[in-house]
Design an enzyme around this catalytic site. Structure first.
Site, mmCIF file in Angstrom:
data_model
loop_
_atom_site.group_PDB
_atom_site.id
_atom_site.type_symbol
_atom_site.label_atom_id
_atom_site.label_comp_id
_atom_site.label_asym_id
_atom_site.label_seq_id
_atom_site.Cartn_x
_atom_site.Cartn_y
_atom_site.Cartn_z
ATOM 1 N N SER A 130 0.878 -1.184 0.000
ATOM 2 C CA SER A 130 0.000 0.000 0.000
ATOM 3 C C SER A 130 0.906 1.222 0.000
ATOM 4 C CB SER A 130 -0.835 -0.005 1.287
ATOM 5 O OG SER A 130 -1.367 1.276 1.540
ATOM 6 N N TYR A 143 -1.060 -1.221 10.267
ATOM 7 C CA TYR A 143 -1.169 -1.334 8.800
ATOM 8 C C TYR A 143 0.110 -0.865 8.090
ATOM 9 C CZ TYR A 143 -3.480 -1.095 4.187
ATOM 10 O OH TYR A 143 -3.814 -1.262 2.865
HETATM 11 N N1 LIG Z 1 -8.906 -0.418 -1.162
HETATM 12 C C1 LIG Z 1 -7.863 0.387 -1.027
HETATM 13 O O1 LIG Z 1 -7.999 1.625 -1.058
HETATM 14 C C2 LIG Z 1 -6.472 -0.158 -0.850
HETATM 15 C C3 LIG Z 1 -5.400 0.744 -0.879
HETATM 16 C C4 LIG Z 1 -4.115 0.263 -0.696
HETATM 17 C C5 LIG Z 1 -3.904 -1.093 -0.526
HETATM 18 N N2 LIG Z 1 -4.962 -1.958 -0.504
HETATM 19 C C6 LIG Z 1 -4.662 -3.375 -0.313
HETATM 20 O O2 LIG Z 1 -5.292 -4.135 -1.332
HETATM 21 C C7 LIG Z 1 -5.650 -5.421 -0.822
HETATM 22 C C8 LIG Z 1 -7.125 -5.700 -1.091
HETATM 23 O O3 LIG Z 1 -7.880 -4.714 -0.393
HETATM 24 P P1 LIG Z 1 -9.454 -4.492 -0.605
HETATM 25 O O4 LIG Z 1 -9.657 -3.025 -0.488
HETATM 26 O O5 LIG Z 1 -9.943 -5.209 -1.790
HETATM 27 O O6 LIG Z 1 -9.994 -5.152 0.747
HETATM 28 P P2 LIG Z 1 -11.328 -5.972 1.062
HETATM 29 O O7 LIG Z 1 -11.510 -5.866 2.532
HETATM 30 O O8 LIG Z 1 -12.452 -5.555 0.166
HETATM 31 O O9 LIG Z 1 -10.936 -7.456 0.655
HETATM 32 C C9 LIG Z 1 -10.064 -8.237 1.417
HETATM 33 C C10 LIG Z 1 -10.525 -9.677 1.337
HETATM 34 O O10 LIG Z 1 -9.595 -10.448 2.126
HETATM 35 C C11 LIG Z 1 -10.354 -11.424 2.851
HETATM 36 N N3 LIG Z 1 -9.584 -11.786 4.060
HETATM 37 C C12 LIG Z 1 -9.372 -11.037 5.169
HETATM 38 N N4 LIG Z 1 -8.637 -11.731 6.051
HETATM 39 C C13 LIG Z 1 -8.382 -12.939 5.489
HETATM 40 C C14 LIG Z 1 -7.677 -14.087 5.923
HETATM 41 N N5 LIG Z 1 -7.090 -14.137 7.141
HETATM 42 N N6 LIG Z 1 -7.595 -15.148 5.091
HETATM 43 C C15 LIG Z 1 -8.186 -15.140 3.866
HETATM 44 N N7 LIG Z 1 -8.901 -14.063 3.410
HETATM 45 C C16 LIG Z 1 -8.993 -12.990 4.220
HETATM 46 C C17 LIG Z 1 -11.666 -10.727 3.195
HETATM 47 O O11 LIG Z 1 -12.683 -11.687 3.494
HETATM 48 C C18 LIG Z 1 -11.929 -9.920 1.922
HETATM 49 O O12 LIG Z 1 -12.705 -10.649 0.994
HETATM 50 C C19 LIG Z 1 -5.268 -5.402 0.660
HETATM 51 O O13 LIG Z 1 -4.004 -5.986 0.841
HETATM 52 C C20 LIG Z 1 -5.217 -3.928 0.986
HETATM 53 O O14 LIG Z 1 -4.369 -3.663 2.080
HETATM 54 C C21 LIG Z 1 -6.232 -1.523 -0.654
#
Ligand SMILES: NC(=O)c1ccc[n+]([C@@H]2O[C@H](COP(=O)([O-])OP(=O)(O)OC[C@H]3O[C@@H](n4cnc5c(N)ncnc54)[C@H](O)[C@@H]3O)[C@@H](O)[C@H]2O)c1
Length: 246
Positions: A130, A143
């Site tokens: 991130s 985080y």
């Molecule tokens: N959305 C953003 O703005 C953003 C920005 C920077 C980085 N990210 C990164 O992108 C990635 C995806 O984020 P997102 O926004 O789609 O999040 P999200 O919360 O929509 O999706 C995450 C998924 O991971 C699953 N999950 C959580 N813990 C788990 C575990 N222990 N085992 C298996 N599955 C598990 C959840 O059930 C969920 O379906 C993450 O690593 C997040 O840190 C997101």
């Protein structure tokens, strides 16, 4: 047809990555802790198999990967959580939960697959960091530390496994209007302010991250190894430019 396993694929960015991989002729294993979500998401995307496991539990991940039936060409360690609150009120349990899921979880999944990838002499791993792994934010506990760890782990995997035919890179998304951040941007004023602060003038989409995955796994990226690809419309480069002058 190439194959891939995407973790955290039941929602948000992971679901978009799975869809994009399917459209690019990959067979995809969609792994998530949320069984109902991942089954529903997988039904909507052709050539996908829903897999159910907690990435912090080695045995259950092992079983889920066996169900996929082959060592994938690509592993996308996309799972991530964020726990909010002031650092001084953050419990040790919450701090360790974020580190375990965001950092250790990606080591566990990679560790299970890497020896078969090495035997085959090919493979690629993409870890999800991130912009907070580069610049910390306020009120998001472990985080930033967990995501900085993902960047460092990526570099170490890349230097140890590159000569064995495995490339490892990571992606650092910025302000993405999807997944864990979607509720923030439902407030249109916040979405406009945040989007306006991004040099390209908009919030990111899950698809922007899925496109980066396709590139990093492609032949066009065959000399890219140990890289952190920041996909943020230029936002973290603009921090100093945005400081007030008077
Ligand atoms: N959305 C953003 O703005 C953003 C920005 C920077 C980085 N990210 C990164 O992108 C990635 C995806 O984020 P997102 O926004 O789609 O999040 P999200 O919360 O929509 O999706 C995450 C998924 O991971 C699953 N999950 C959580 N813990 C788990 C575990 N222990 N085992 C298996 N599955 C598990 C959840 O059930 C969920 O379906 C993450 O690593 C997040 O840190 C997101």
């Amino acid at each position: 047809m190439k194959s891939a396993i995407v973790t955290g694929a039941g929602a948000g960015i992971g679901e978009a990555i799975s869809k994009k991989l399917s459209e690019n002729n990959y067979r995809v294993g969609m792994l998530d802790l949320n069984k109902d979500n991942v089954i529903e998401a997988s039904k909507k995307i052709k050539n996908t198999t829903p897999l159910y496991a907690d990435v912090t539990e080695e045995e259950s991940v092992n079983e889920a990967f066996k169900e996929f039936g082959e060592t994938p060409d690509l592993l996308v360690n996309n799972v991530g959580i964020v726990l909010f609150g002031p650092l001084e009120e953050h419990s040790v349990n919450d701090y360790s939960k974020s580190l375990n899921i965001n950092l250790l979880g990606s080591f566990i999944t990679s560790r299970i697959l890497i020896n078969d990838m090495i035997k085959r002499g090919s493979g690629s791993i993409i870890n999800m960091s991130s912009v907070n792994g580069v610049n910390p934010g306020i009120g998001i506990g472990a985080y930033p530390a967990s995501k900085a760890g993902v960047i460092s782990m990526t570099q170490q995997m890349a230097i140890e496994w590159g000569k064995l035919g495995i490339r490892v890179n990571c992606i650092s998304p910025g302000f993405i209007d999807a997944g864990m951040s979607k509720p923030i941007y439902e407030d249109k004023k916040v979405a406009a302010l945040r989007g306006g602060a991004v040099p390209v003038g908009r919030l990111g989409e899950a698809n922007d991250i899925a496109n980066a995955v396709i590139f990093l796994d492609s032949e066009n990226a065959s000399y890219i190894n140990g890289h952190n690809l920041v996909v943020d419309g230029g936002v973290i480069s603009s921090v100093i430019a945005q400081l007030p002058r008077e």
